[in-house]
Write a protein that holds these residues in place. Structure first.
Motif, PDB file in Angstrom:
ATOM      1  N   LEU A  12     -19.245 -23.329  -1.473  1.00 17.19           N
ATOM      2  CA  LEU A  12     -19.928 -22.712  -2.573  1.00 17.19           C
ATOM      3  C   LEU A  12     -19.660 -23.681  -3.723  1.00 17.19           C
ATOM      4  O   LEU A  12     -18.635 -24.060  -4.105  1.00 17.19           O
ATOM      5  CB  LEU A  12     -19.049 -21.355  -2.731  1.00 17.19           C
ATOM      6  CG  LEU A  12     -18.945 -20.440  -1.486  1.00 17.19           C
ATOM      7  CD1 LEU A  12     -18.111 -19.281  -2.015  1.00 17.19           C
ATOM      8  CD2 LEU A  12     -20.216 -19.960  -0.780  1.00 17.19           C
ATOM      9  N   LEU A  18     -20.380 -13.966  -1.986  1.00 18.95           N
ATOM     10  CA  LEU A  18     -21.368 -13.813  -0.993  1.00 18.95           C
ATOM     11  C   LEU A  18     -21.150 -12.733  -0.004  1.00 18.95           C
ATOM     12  O   LEU A  18     -19.961 -12.766   0.377  1.00 18.95           O
ATOM     13  CB  LEU A  18     -21.167 -15.264  -0.359  1.00 18.95           C
ATOM     14  CG  LEU A  18     -22.299 -15.495   0.608  1.00 18.95           C
ATOM     15  CD1 LEU A  18     -23.710 -15.264   0.112  1.00 18.95           C
ATOM     16  CD2 LEU A  18     -22.137 -16.779   1.542  1.00 18.95           C
ATOM     17  N   SER A  66     -16.625  -9.880   1.471  1.00 20.51           N
ATOM     18  CA  SER A  66     -17.450 -11.099   1.000  1.00 20.51           C
ATOM     19  C   SER A  66     -16.871 -12.138   1.007  1.00 20.51           C
ATOM     20  O   SER A  66     -15.595 -12.358   1.525  1.00 20.51           O
ATOM     21  CB  SER A  66     -17.610 -10.635  -0.460  1.00 20.51           C
ATOM     22  OG  SER A  66     -16.267 -10.604  -1.281  1.00 20.51           O
ATOM     23  N   PHE A  97     -28.679 -11.801   1.632  1.00 17.89           N
ATOM     24  CA  PHE A  97     -27.250 -11.841   1.373  1.00 17.89           C
ATOM     25  C   PHE A  97     -27.530 -11.928  -0.530  1.00 17.89           C
ATOM     26  O   PHE A  97     -28.564 -12.374  -0.904  1.00 17.89           O
ATOM     27  CB  PHE A  97     -26.695 -13.462   1.571  1.00 17.89           C
ATOM     28  CG  PHE A  97     -26.173 -13.304   3.082  1.00 17.89           C
ATOM     29  CD1 PHE A  97     -24.913 -13.016   3.230  1.00 17.89           C
ATOM     30  CD2 PHE A  97     -26.948 -13.763   4.089  1.00 17.89           C
ATOM     31  CE1 PHE A  97     -24.472 -12.969   4.502  1.00 17.89           C
ATOM     32  CE2 PHE A  97     -26.479 -13.809   5.280  1.00 17.89           C
ATOM     33  CZ  PHE A  97     -25.264 -13.142   5.532  1.00 17.89           C
ATOM     34  N   ALA A  99     -24.757 -13.160  -4.003  1.00 22.00           N
ATOM     35  CA  ALA A  99     -23.570 -13.746  -4.686  1.00 22.00           C
ATOM     36  C   ALA A  99     -23.709 -13.588  -6.284  1.00 22.00           C
ATOM     37  O   ALA A  99     -24.827 -13.263  -6.618  1.00 22.00           O
ATOM     38  CB  ALA A  99     -23.744 -15.267  -4.277  1.00 22.00           C
ATOM     39  N   ILE A 111     -30.548 -14.020  -1.074  1.00 19.47           N
ATOM     40  CA  ILE A 111     -30.189 -15.216  -0.844  1.00 19.47           C
ATOM     41  C   ILE A 111     -30.678 -15.387   0.701  1.00 19.47           C
ATOM     42  O   ILE A 111     -30.294 -14.641   1.622  1.00 19.47           O
ATOM     43  CB  ILE A 111     -28.838 -15.517  -1.160  1.00 19.47           C
ATOM     44  CG1 ILE A 111     -28.646 -15.674  -2.423  1.00 19.47           C
ATOM     45  CG2 ILE A 111     -28.528 -16.824  -0.286  1.00 19.47           C
ATOM     46  CD1 ILE A 111     -27.100 -15.743  -2.818  1.00 19.47           C
ATOM     47  N   ILE A 131     -25.004 -22.942  -2.046  1.00 15.43           N
ATOM     48  CA  ILE A 131     -24.164 -22.443  -0.703  1.00 15.43           C
ATOM     49  C   ILE A 131     -24.791 -23.403   0.187  1.00 15.43           C
ATOM     50  O   ILE A 131     -25.814 -23.656   0.462  1.00 15.43           O
ATOM     51  CB  ILE A 131     -24.330 -20.985  -0.315  1.00 15.43           C
ATOM     52  CG1 ILE A 131     -24.213 -20.162  -1.385  1.00 15.43           C
ATOM     53  CG2 ILE A 131     -23.626 -20.777   1.001  1.00 15.43           C
ATOM     54  CD1 ILE A 131     -24.789 -18.674  -1.490  1.00 15.43           C
TER      55      ILE A 131
END
Length: 141
Positions: A12, A18, A66, A97, A99, A111, A131
């Motif tokens: 990350l 996430l 997460s 997703f 984040a 995401i 990511i």
């Protein structure tokens, strides 16, 4: 078969938290079928062509967690499945997703991790975010 956990590992960059988004998030799993099965409600049910038993995988929604900045480059369980006659053998992350920016708290939604990498720019923090090297493993609980 019991419970099987999906563990995620990623690098990350300037993001944390996430997570899959929504009650209808789709877990793209490939499974192998055992010849023994069970009954009950499940997230996925298949009937074995050889023995006609119903095999299932249930997503244990209370176990969804997460992946955070402190988990960076380490395997962490993000969800558990109750498996009856099926065992997941592969996971293909897709869209869905979200984040947050580590410094700014900026939310990055939708995401898509299909390519195992994702990049963007955090306007508030004025830095790139990303990511990378998303990988997974399954472990028995």
């Amino acid at each position: 078969m019991g419970k099987i956990a999906l563990q995620l590992k990623a690098t990350l960059e300037n993001v944390t938290n996430l997570r899959p988004v929504g009650e209808d998030f789709r877990w793209y799993l490939r499974d192998s079928v055992a010849l023994k099965g069970g009954r009950g409600s499940a997230s996925m049910v298949q009937k074995c062509k050889l023995c006609a038993r119903e095999n299932s995988i249930e997503i244990l929604s209370s176990t969804i967690k997460s992946y955070n900045a402190e988990d960076n480059e380490k395997f962490k369980t993000i969800v558990e499945f109750e498996c009856r006659g099926l065992e997941p053998v592969d996971f293909q992350p897709q869209a869905g997703f979200a984040a947050e920016g580590v410094e700014s708290g900026t939310i990055f939604s939708d995401i898509n991790l299909q390519e195992k990498d994702w990049t963007d720019y955090d306007e508030k923090a004025q830095e790139s975010v990303g990511i990378y090297e998303v990988t997974h493993q399954f472990v028995k609980c």
